[in-house]
Write a protein that holds these residues in place. Structure first.
Motif, PDB file in Angstrom:
ATOM      1  N   ASP A 117       0.868  -1.168   0.000  1.00 33.86           N
ATOM      2  CA  ASP A 117       0.000   0.000   0.000  1.00 33.86           C
ATOM      3  C   ASP A 117       0.908   1.224   0.000  1.00 33.86           C
ATOM      4  OD1 ASP A 117      -2.890   1.084   0.779  1.00 33.86           O
ATOM      5  OD2 ASP A 117      -1.455   2.137   2.029  1.00 33.86           O
ATOM      6  N   CYS A 119       0.853   4.952   0.640  1.00 31.79           N
ATOM      7  CA  CYS A 119       0.092   6.084   1.158  1.00 31.79           C
ATOM      8  C   CYS A 119       0.925   6.748   2.236  1.00 31.79           C
ATOM      9  CB  CYS A 119      -1.254   5.643   1.712  1.00 31.79           C
ATOM     10  SG  CYS A 119      -2.403   7.036   1.887  1.00 31.79           S
ATOM     11  N   CYS A 121      -0.615   8.412   5.030  1.00 31.70           N
ATOM     12  CA  CYS A 121      -1.360   8.710   6.268  1.00 31.70           C
ATOM     13  C   CYS A 121      -0.793   8.009   7.497  1.00 31.70           C
ATOM     14  CB  CYS A 121      -2.839   8.400   6.103  1.00 31.70           C
ATOM     15  SG  CYS A 121      -3.203   6.689   5.686  1.00 31.70           S
ATOM     16  N   SER A 164      -2.969   4.430  -2.515  1.00 25.23           N
ATOM     17  CA  SER A 164      -4.314   4.511  -1.935  1.00 25.23           C
ATOM     18  C   SER A 164      -4.667   5.914  -1.455  1.00 25.23           C
ATOM     19  CB  SER A 164      -4.434   3.537  -0.760  1.00 25.23           C
ATOM     20  OG  SER A 164      -3.658   3.955   0.328  1.00 25.23           O
ATOM     21  N   LYS A 194     -11.947   4.977  -4.661  1.00 20.16           N
ATOM     22  CA  LYS A 194     -11.900   4.824  -3.206  1.00 20.16           C
ATOM     23  C   LYS A 194     -12.792   5.882  -2.568  1.00 20.16           C
ATOM     24  CE  LYS A 194      -8.769   4.854   0.734  1.00 20.16           C
ATOM     25  NZ  LYS A 194      -7.388   4.879   1.196  1.00 20.16           N
ATOM     26  N   TYR A 200     -13.723   2.249   7.159  1.00 19.86           N
ATOM     27  CA  TYR A 200     -12.275   2.143   7.392  1.00 19.86           C
ATOM     28  C   TYR A 200     -11.928   2.288   8.880  1.00 19.86           C
ATOM     29  CZ  TYR A 200     -12.296   3.508   2.404  1.00 19.86           C
ATOM     30  OH  TYR A 200     -12.559   3.608   1.060  1.00 19.86           O
ATOM     31  N   PHE A 203      -9.542  -0.192  10.630  1.00 19.91           N
ATOM     32  CA  PHE A 203      -8.194  -0.104  10.047  1.00 19.91           C
ATOM     33  C   PHE A 203      -7.421   1.062  10.657  1.00 19.91           C
ATOM     34  CE2 PHE A 203      -5.257   1.956   7.177  1.00 19.91           C
ATOM     35  CZ  PHE A 203      -4.551   0.933   6.580  1.00 19.91           C
ATOM     36  N   ARG A 204      -8.091   2.185  10.796  1.00 21.65           N
ATOM     37  CA  ARG A 204      -7.378   3.371  11.318  1.00 21.65           C
ATOM     38  C   ARG A 204      -6.932   3.143  12.754  1.00 21.65           C
ATOM     39  NH1 ARG A 204     -11.138   7.999   8.405  1.00 21.65           N
ATOM     40  NH2 ARG A 204     -10.668   7.297   6.291  1.00 21.65           N
ATOM     41  N   ARG A 216     -11.269  12.884   5.349  1.00 19.62           N
ATOM     42  CA  ARG A 216     -10.634  12.677   4.050  1.00 19.62           C
ATOM     43  C   ARG A 216     -11.557  13.018   2.876  1.00 19.62           C
ATOM     44  NH1 ARG A 216      -6.418  10.384   6.420  1.00 19.62           N
ATOM     45  NH2 ARG A 216      -6.413   8.277   7.302  1.00 19.62           N
ATOM     46  N   GLN A 220     -10.910  11.684  -0.850  1.00 23.47           N
ATOM     47  CA  GLN A 220     -11.611  10.438  -1.148  1.00 23.47           C
ATOM     48  C   GLN A 220     -13.018  10.762  -1.670  1.00 23.47           C
ATOM     49  OE1 GLN A 220     -11.332   8.118   2.470  1.00 23.47           O
ATOM     50  NE2 GLN A 220      -9.135   7.781   2.186  1.00 23.47           N
ATOM     51  N   LYS A 247     -13.121   0.321  -3.622  1.00 23.93           N
ATOM     52  CA  LYS A 247     -13.023   0.168  -2.177  1.00 23.93           C
ATOM     53  C   LYS A 247     -13.949   1.142  -1.492  1.00 23.93           C
ATOM     54  CE  LYS A 247      -9.676   1.027   1.390  1.00 23.93           C
ATOM     55  NZ  LYS A 247      -8.478   1.702   1.737  1.00 23.93           N
ATOM     56  N   VAL A 272     -13.157  -4.112   3.178  1.00 19.55           N
ATOM     57  CA  VAL A 272     -12.346  -3.377   4.160  1.00 19.55           C
ATOM     58  C   VAL A 272     -12.614  -3.803   5.596  1.00 19.55           C
ATOM     59  CG1 VAL A 272     -12.081  -1.426   2.598  1.00 19.55           C
ATOM     60  CG2 VAL A 272     -13.944  -1.418   4.294  1.00 19.55           C
ATOM     61  N   SER A 273     -11.850  -3.178   6.472  1.00 23.38           N
ATOM     62  CA  SER A 273     -11.834  -3.547   7.889  1.00 23.38           C
ATOM     63  C   SER A 273     -13.226  -3.563   8.519  1.00 23.38           C
ATOM     64  CB  SER A 273     -10.910  -2.608   8.646  1.00 23.38           C
ATOM     65  OG  SER A 273     -11.292  -1.255   8.469  1.00 23.38           O
ATOM     66  N   TYR A 312      -9.539  -9.565   4.724  1.00 26.20           N
ATOM     67  CA  TYR A 312      -8.973 -10.080   5.975  1.00 26.20           C
ATOM     68  C   TYR A 312      -9.392 -11.537   6.198  1.00 26.20           C
ATOM     69  CZ  TYR A 312      -8.008  -5.164   6.504  1.00 26.20           C
ATOM     70  OH  TYR A 312      -7.549  -3.894   6.269  1.00 26.20           O
TER      71      TYR A 312
HETATM   72  C1  PBG Z   1      -4.574   4.279   3.550  1.00 25.08           C
HETATM   73  C2  PBG Z   1      -5.562   3.185   3.560  1.00 25.08           C
HETATM   74  C3  PBG Z   1      -6.731   3.049   4.310  1.00 25.08           C
HETATM   75  C4  PBG Z   1      -7.224   1.776   4.040  1.00 25.08           C
HETATM   76  C5  PBG Z   1      -6.374   1.201   3.104  1.00 25.08           C
HETATM   77  N1  PBG Z   1      -5.365   2.098   2.813  1.00 25.08           N
HETATM   78  C6  PBG Z   1      -7.353   3.950   5.293  1.00 25.08           C
HETATM   79  C7  PBG Z   1      -7.924   5.236   4.884  1.00 25.08           C
HETATM   80  O1  PBG Z   1      -7.974   5.587   3.704  1.00 25.08           O
HETATM   81  O2  PBG Z   1      -8.298   5.964   5.804  1.00 25.08           O
HETATM   82  C8  PBG Z   1      -8.431   1.149   4.659  1.00 25.08           C
HETATM   83  C9  PBG Z   1      -8.447  -0.342   4.654  1.00 25.08           C
HETATM   84  C10 PBG Z   1      -9.447  -0.970   5.554  1.00 25.08           C
HETATM   85  O3  PBG Z   1     -10.326  -0.322   6.157  1.00 25.08           O
HETATM   86  O4  PBG Z   1      -9.375  -2.201   5.682  1.00 25.08           O
HETATM   87  N2  PBG Z   1      -5.002   5.501   3.068  1.00 25.08           N
END
Ligand code: PBG
Length: 327
Positions: A117, A119, A121, A164, A194, A200, A203-204, A216, A220, A247, A272-273, A312
């Motif tokens: 990935d 990115c 962040c 991403s 995205k 998300y 994940f965060r 975001r 996004q 996504k 996603v998460s 996952y």
């Molecule tokens: C990084 C990124 C994120 C996810 C994947 N790459 C988080 C976001 O954009 O805030 C989320 C993946 C997930 O929720 O499983 N920017």
């Protein structure tokens, strides 16, 4: 009773049922996301994602071996650095956490395919996906940083990079940087479509990448939009994306369908998460059958048109495919 067409004729025999299936799923299309945290000797549970772990570069191979044993061909790596700063310097550090992890992983578990990935962040002190200019993410100032980050991943052994961040023009910036360095054969999978999504959240928590202020939505996508998704996908293909991704997955099956039909590159979807966490929580509360629901959700994504599913549940799905629950 006269009835020429009886749909049930094709449903009664299990052999026939599987013969006439319209959607075939296989382990070949699965990608497993993994978190690597700077440090040593770390194998820790992630509270927001029950069943998922954070590894340090030196322990990651333990997790990778399980992935390979399950028959999942690919992983997607996310880095969690010890130090964050304004300019995300940990993201492109040749000795950064993802770069360290890749070097070890490629040596110890070479049979897997490594996607990273790309990115910022996780690496910025403010938690946004790009360079800030007076509390606003500066698109063009972010591009060279993303390109440098992608290159450093590839130099450390990444087989594919997946930006991403949702900056405009980043696929082209990365393609040029990789080509200049001689990596003309390394593909880019763009997180092309995205959405700005509450899914998300877990994940965060897992990656410590929540923005310190704001959200975001300035980069996004707005989840009310569909045509804009096609525009994003086409733009990224024109910039040289070899694959595109949609996504999240579950609430965006219409987008997966549209994008996979609109562009001539393979389409991936990221479950996603929050999608994972919801199934887990409902299963743990005894409300649903985890395996049955996870299988149904996964097949839905392939049926919508995705060739690749990032999830996952990848290892478990591989097992369920082996058992013939889905396939
Ligand atoms: C990084 C990124 C994120 C996810 C994947 N790459 C988080 C976001 O954009 O805030 C989320 C993946 C997930 O929720 O499983 N920017």
């Amino acid at each position: 009773m006269e009835m020429l067409t009886r749909p049930r004729r094709l449903r009664e025999n299990p052999l026939l049922r599987s013969m006439v299936r319209e959607t075939r799923v296989s382990k070949a299309g699965l990608v497993y996301p993994m978190f690597v945290r700077e440090g040593t000797g770390i194998v820790e549970d992630i509270d927001s994602l029950p069943g998922q772990k954070r590894y340090s570069p030196d322990t990651l191979a333990q997790g990778l071996i399980q992935v390979a044993r399950a028959g999942v061909p690919a992983v997607m790596l996310f880095g969690i650095p010890q130090h964050k700063d304004e300019c995300a310097s940990g993201a492109f550090d040749p000795d950064g956490v993802v770069q360290q992890a890749l070097r070890i992983a490629k040596k110890e578990v070479p049979q897997l395919y490594y996607i990273t990935d790309v990115c910022l962040c996780e690496y910025t002190s403010h938690g946004h996906c790009g360079m800030l200019e007076q509390n606003r993410v500066d698109n063009d100032a972010t591009l060279p940083v993303l390109a440098k980050t992608a290159l450093s991943h590839v130099q450390a052994g990444a087989d594919m990079v997946a930006p991403s961040d949702m900056m405009d023009g980043r696929v082209l910036a990365i393609r040029r940087q990789l080509d200049q360095a001689g990596y003309t054969g390394v593909p880019i999978m763009s997180y092309a479509v995205k959405y700005s999504s509450a899914f998300y959240g877990p994940f965060r928590e897992a990656a410590g990448s929540a923005p310190a202020f704001g959200d975001r939505r300035g980069y996004q996508m707005d989840y009310h939009n569909r045509v804009e998704g096609l525009k994003e996908a086409r733009l990224d293909v024109a910039e040289g994306a070899d694959l595109v991704m949609v996504k999240p997955a579950m609430s965006y099956l219409d987008i997966i369908r549209d994008v996979s039909q609109a562009v001539e590159v393979p389409c991936a979807a990221y479950s996603v998460s929050g999608e994972y966490a919801m199934i887990k929580a409902a299963a743990q509360a005894g409300l649903i059958d985890e395996a049955a629901v996870a299988c149904e959700a996964a097949v839905g994504v392939f049926r919508a048109g995705a060739q690749i599913l990032i999830t996952y549940y990848a290892k478990e799905l591989a097992g369920w495919i082996d058992e013939g629950r889905i396939g």
